[in-house]
Design an enzyme around this catalytic site. Structure first.
Site, PDB file in Angstrom:
ATOM      1  N   GLN A 140      42.733  35.990  51.044  1.00 39.06           N
ATOM      2  CA  GLN A 140      42.152  37.143  51.728  1.00 39.06           C
ATOM      3  C   GLN A 140      43.249  38.128  52.119  1.00 39.06           C
ATOM      4  O   GLN A 140      44.189  37.789  52.841  1.00 39.06           O
ATOM      5  CB  GLN A 140      41.380  36.689  52.977  1.00 39.06           C
ATOM      6  N   ASP A 155      40.133  36.660  41.750  1.00 32.18           N
ATOM      7  CA  ASP A 155      40.304  38.017  42.281  1.00 32.18           C
ATOM      8  C   ASP A 155      40.847  38.967  41.223  1.00 32.18           C
ATOM      9  O   ASP A 155      40.811  40.181  41.398  1.00 32.18           O
ATOM     10  CB  ASP A 155      41.243  37.993  43.492  1.00 32.18           C
ATOM     11  N   LYS A 166      31.473  35.675  52.570  1.00 33.74           N
ATOM     12  CA  LYS A 166      31.711  34.906  51.354  1.00 33.74           C
ATOM     13  C   LYS A 166      31.212  33.465  51.507  1.00 33.74           C
ATOM     14  O   LYS A 166      30.658  32.893  50.563  1.00 33.74           O
ATOM     15  CB  LYS A 166      33.201  34.934  51.000  1.00 33.74           C
TER      16      LYS A 166
END
Length: 372
Positions: free
Chosen positions: A176, A199, A132
């Protein structure tokens, strides 16, 4: 008098049904055009608005006492499925995102910003975060990583999220996953501001994804990437039978909801589903995301089906740079002899998840600055 009333009622019903059918047919046609006849200037080929896919359900069953048995077409033993190259597609998307970021910087002097929370030192999580960071650098997106040890407290993680929430230069926040077991994942994710939930896991975003007529601010990255791959490879979703293996909040649940928004007939297979292979063998589109290595064998796959493998499982391999390699839920060697299209692991869905994260972050910044 009664017969006249009945005749009038039938006439009204006929008009309503005809009108609904015409409206339905028009919207189906429009939806298909939207999904395939896209504007080349758009970053994604999937529809920018889920509401644009909505049309009323019109149940039209025809009854018959006669039925015919359809034969199952067997593919040749030397058949090999076409590989869905998620890496190549993701590179195209990230390149397009980079172009928009450059244009934003030149036009208004701002760039999108992404804040990431990483807890612990899981090898796979470290790899994902590294990917990322690299992708954000390529796209020109501002990136900041807040790292914590395995034994950190919930308050420490929540405080870091709140700092990102308050900082106007960060338009997206990602935690994460998975988190260590002593941390309350639900509590932590709920701290992320709705408008920065790139997300797509906030209950409001997930709820709007589930409800027709509603538009989530963000669609979860992995399911969004799966559908984008299907569309880019010309896979018809509308009216097809789709089976999703797994019902996690990260993949299974949002994938099933998104497929329904694209008018697939969706079945979910869970760990408690008896004879899952019988269900998956009926699927035109099969998506698996449970992290059980090689669970889906070739015998689970319908000849000619499209197989999307979201599962990742690390296998120790000292010959690899990271010391391990990833395999998926699907036994690739077997399934590729049966399916028409298949994603590899790695190089399939994984890169698309990163690309969708960058896309969502750009969308968040675009929305904040009213940038056109």
């Amino acid at each position: 008098m009664q017969s006249k009333a009945m005749a009038l009622k039938n006439k009204v019903q006929s008009i309503v049904v005809t009108t609904m059918w015409r409206k339905n047919a028009f919207l189906v046609s429009s939806s298909r055009t939207f999904a395939t006849g896209y504007d080349d200037n758009r970053i994604l080929k999937s529809p920018s608005s889920l509401v644009s896919l909505d049309f009323p359900d019109v149940w039209n069953y025809s009854s018959s006492t006669n039925c015919t048995e359809s034969s199952t077409h067997k593919l040749a033993s030397d058949h090999t499925a076409r590989v869905i190259d998620g890496k190549q597609v993701s590179e195209e998307i990230i390149s397009n995102v980079a172009t928009e970021v450059t244009r934003m910087k030149k036009t208004i002097g701002e760039v999108p910003g992404l804040g990431v929370i990483l807890v612990g030192e899981r090898k796979d999580s470290l790899t994902y975060v590294r990917n990322k960071i690299t992708a954000c650098e390529e796209a020109g997106i501002k990136f900041k990583l807040a790292e914590f040890s395995d034994n950190c407290t919930e308050d420490e993680v929540c405080d870091a999220i709140m700092r990102f929430n308050a900082d106007p230069s960060f338009h997206g926040i990602l935690v994460q996953l998975p988190l260590p077991q002593h941390l309350n994942e639900e509590k932590i994710l709920n701290v992320v501001k709705l408008e920065k939930d790139v997300d797509g896991f906030h209950p409001v975003n997930m709820g709007n994804l589930a409800m027709r007529g509603r538009e989530p601010l963000f669609v979860p990255c992995t399911p969004k990437g799966c559908v984008e791959l299907l569309i880019r490879y010309g896979v018809e979703i509308m009216g097809k039978k789709a089976v999703v293996i797994g019902r996690s909040n990260i993949v299974g649940l949002p994938a099933s909801l998104l497929l329904q928004r694209h008018h697939a007939t969706v079945t979910i297979v869970t760990a408690l589903t008896p004879n899952p292979e019988e269900i998956t063998r009926d699927a035109d589109i099969l998506i698996s995301g449970v992290g059980v290595p090689n669970m889906v064998r070739g015998s689970w796959v319908k000849p000619g089906a499209v197989v999307v493998d979201v599962g990742t499982y690390p296998i120790e391999d000292k010959s690899c740079e990271q010391g391990y390699r990833l395999i998926g839920d699907v036994c690739y060697e077997e399934a590729s002899r049966v399916a028409s299209l298949i994603t590899p692991v790695p190089g399939g869905v994984g890169p698309m998840t990163v690309a969708m994260l960058l896309y969502n972050t750009l969308e968040s910044a675009t929305r904040k600055y009213n940038f056109v």
